[in-house]
Structures are given as C-alpha cells and as structure tokens.
Design a protein around this motif. Structure first.
Motif, short mmCIF file in Angstrom:
data_model
loop_
_atom_site.label_atom_id
_atom_site.label_comp_id
_atom_site.label_asym_id
_atom_site.label_seq_id
_atom_site.Cartn_x
_atom_site.Cartn_y
_atom_site.Cartn_z
N LEU A 1 -4.52 14.76 -3.72
CA LEU A 1 -4.02 13.54 -3.10
C LEU A 1 -2.58 13.33 -3.57
N THR A 2 -1.66 13.24 -2.61
CA THR A 2 -0.25 13.04 -2.95
C THR A 2 0.21 11.69 -2.43
N ALA A 3 1.02 11.01 -3.23
CA ALA A 3 1.64 9.74 -2.84
C ALA A 3 3.12 10.01 -2.59
N TYR A 4 3.68 9.32 -1.60
CA TYR A 4 5.08 9.52 -1.22
C TYR A 4 5.84 8.21 -1.24
N ASN A 5 7.12 8.30 -1.61
CA ASN A 5 8.04 7.18 -1.55
C ASN A 5 9.34 7.76 -0.99
N ASP A 6 9.77 7.28 0.17
CA ASP A 6 10.96 7.82 0.84
C ASP A 6 10.87 9.33 1.04
N LYS A 7 9.69 9.80 1.48
CA LYS A 7 9.43 11.21 1.79
C LYS A 7 9.48 12.12 0.57
N LYS A 8 9.54 11.55 -0.63
CA LYS A 8 9.51 12.34 -1.86
C LYS A 8 8.20 12.06 -2.58
N ILE A 9 7.64 13.07 -3.20
CA ILE A 9 6.39 12.89 -3.93
C ILE A 9 6.62 11.90 -5.08
N SER A 10 5.74 10.90 -5.14
CA SER A 10 5.83 9.92 -6.22
C SER A 10 4.58 9.94 -7.10
N GLY A 11 3.52 10.62 -6.66
CA GLY A 11 2.30 10.74 -7.45
C GLY A 11 1.41 11.84 -6.91
N VAL A 12 0.64 12.46 -7.80
CA VAL A 12 -0.29 13.53 -7.39
C VAL A 12 -1.57 13.43 -8.23
N VAL A 13 -2.69 13.63 -7.54
CA VAL A 13 -4.00 13.72 -8.19
C VAL A 13 -4.65 15.02 -7.71
N VAL A 14 -5.23 15.79 -8.64
CA VAL A 14 -5.99 16.99 -8.29
C VAL A 14 -7.41 16.80 -8.81
N VAL A 15 -8.39 16.93 -7.91
CA VAL A 15 -9.80 16.80 -8.26
C VAL A 15 -10.52 18.08 -7.87
N ASN A 16 -11.27 18.66 -8.80
CA ASN A 16 -12.09 19.84 -8.54
C ASN A 16 -13.56 19.44 -8.56
N MET B 1 0.85 -1.19 0.00
CA MET B 1 0.00 0.00 0.00
C MET B 1 0.89 1.25 0.00
N ILE B 2 0.52 2.22 -0.81
CA ILE B 2 1.31 3.45 -0.89
C ILE B 2 0.95 4.38 0.26
N LYS B 3 1.88 5.23 0.63
CA LYS B 3 1.63 6.23 1.66
C LYS B 3 1.11 7.48 0.95
N THR B 4 -0.04 7.98 1.41
CA THR B 4 -0.63 9.15 0.77
C THR B 4 -0.96 10.22 1.80
N LYS B 5 -1.14 11.43 1.31
CA LYS B 5 -1.59 12.54 2.15
C LYS B 5 -2.67 13.28 1.38
N LEU B 6 -3.75 13.60 2.07
CA LEU B 6 -4.88 14.29 1.47
C LEU B 6 -4.88 15.75 1.89
N TYR B 7 -5.00 16.62 0.90
CA TYR B 7 -5.15 18.06 1.16
C TYR B 7 -6.52 18.48 0.67
N ASN B 8 -7.18 19.34 1.45
CA ASN B 8 -8.49 19.84 1.07
C ASN B 8 -8.72 21.17 1.78
N VAL B 9 -9.96 21.58 1.90
CA VAL B 9 -10.27 22.87 2.53
C VAL B 9 -9.85 22.89 4.00
N MET B 10 -9.82 21.73 4.66
CA MET B 10 -9.47 21.66 6.07
C MET B 10 -7.97 21.52 6.32
#
Length: 152
Positions: A58-73, A1-10
């Motif tokens: 939504l950002t995915a990380y590998n060794d604390k570096k961004i490995s993927g990004v998704v932007v949804v509006n 499973m990949i490590k992800t971080k979610l950013y939004n209005v909060m």
C-alpha cells in the motif's frame, strides 16, 4: 484523506515504481530498515511472485510523490500465528504527522484478511501508533540465527 494505491497479485507496480518503493523504504525506515535486497524480497512475497503466498503493498502519495509505504506478507498460518505479517511501514519525514501514519495503518488493517503481526523494536516510535491501533505484545519474539558459513 490520503491518496493511496494498492498493489497485489492482480495489480503490480512497474519496474520504475517498484524501484521508487524500495528506495523510499530504504531511506525512510532509517535505523529500523533492511538492505534493499531484503526489501525487494518482501515486496516479491507480497505480490505473490514465484511460489509465495501473497499479501499487498500500500503506497500513499502527496503531489504524485510517495509519502508512505506499507508491505504486508501473508503467512499461510491461522490458528497459532496471525495470517498477515506487516513487514514494512514507513512515512516520509516531511509528512510524518500522525494523521497520515494513522490513516495508512487504518487502511492496512481494513485491507488485511485476518489478524496481523508486526515486529517492532522497543525504541521505535511506531510502537505507540501500533499499540493505539490495538496491537498487543502477547509474546516476546526470540530468534536463533545460524552462523553464516564462510565461503572459500
């Protein structure tokens, strides 16, 4: 499973992280990308800054570096157009295995409230991934662009 971080209005990325996200998308979208100013605008929409509807990054990380990004509006539409527009989807070429792309897309679908639209050029390799996930091309997307006014 990949490590992800979610950013939004909060939960919003700080200026440094936002810059990393914009730069990541600019580099990894390749020929299918947009100028950084447009990418920044899409992220502002997703984070519901100013009077925008919101969405998420939504950002995915590998060794604390961004490995993927998704932007949804969010579109603010429900009955005749999907509630969400998947604006950007990119994975670093170093981690371009189908597993990370598939997992990132699965998390995106799970997080979005309502249906999702995505614009994909016919020669974009991501088209296969989107179709395998259940996206269909019900319509052709035609656009009329007004000529740019010359500045004096």
């Amino acid at each position: 499973m990949i490590k992800t971080k979610l950013y939004n209005v909060m939960v919003k990325p700080d200026i440094l992280e936002r810059t990393k996200i914009v730069n990541f998308l600019s580099v990894n979208m390749g020929e299918y990308g947009d100028p950084k100013a447009i990418i920044r605008d899409a992220i502002s929409h997703a984070l519901k800054e100013q009077s925008f509807l919101g969405g998420f990054v939504l950002t995915a990380y590998n060794d604390k570096k961004i490995s993927g990004v998704v932007v949804v509006n969010q579109t603010g539409i429900q009955k005749f157009y999907p509630e969400n527009m998947l604006v950007y989807f990119a994975v670093d070429n170093k981690y371009s295995g189908e597993d990370i792309k598939k997992e990132l897309l699965e998390q995106t679908i799970a997080m979005a409230k309502g249906d999702i639209a995505v614009h994909v050029e016919p020669d974009n390799p991501l088209l296969i991934l989107f179709k395998e996930a259940g996206f269909t091309n019900k319509y052709l997307d035609l656009r009329f662009s007004r000529p740019k006014k010359k500045s004096n």
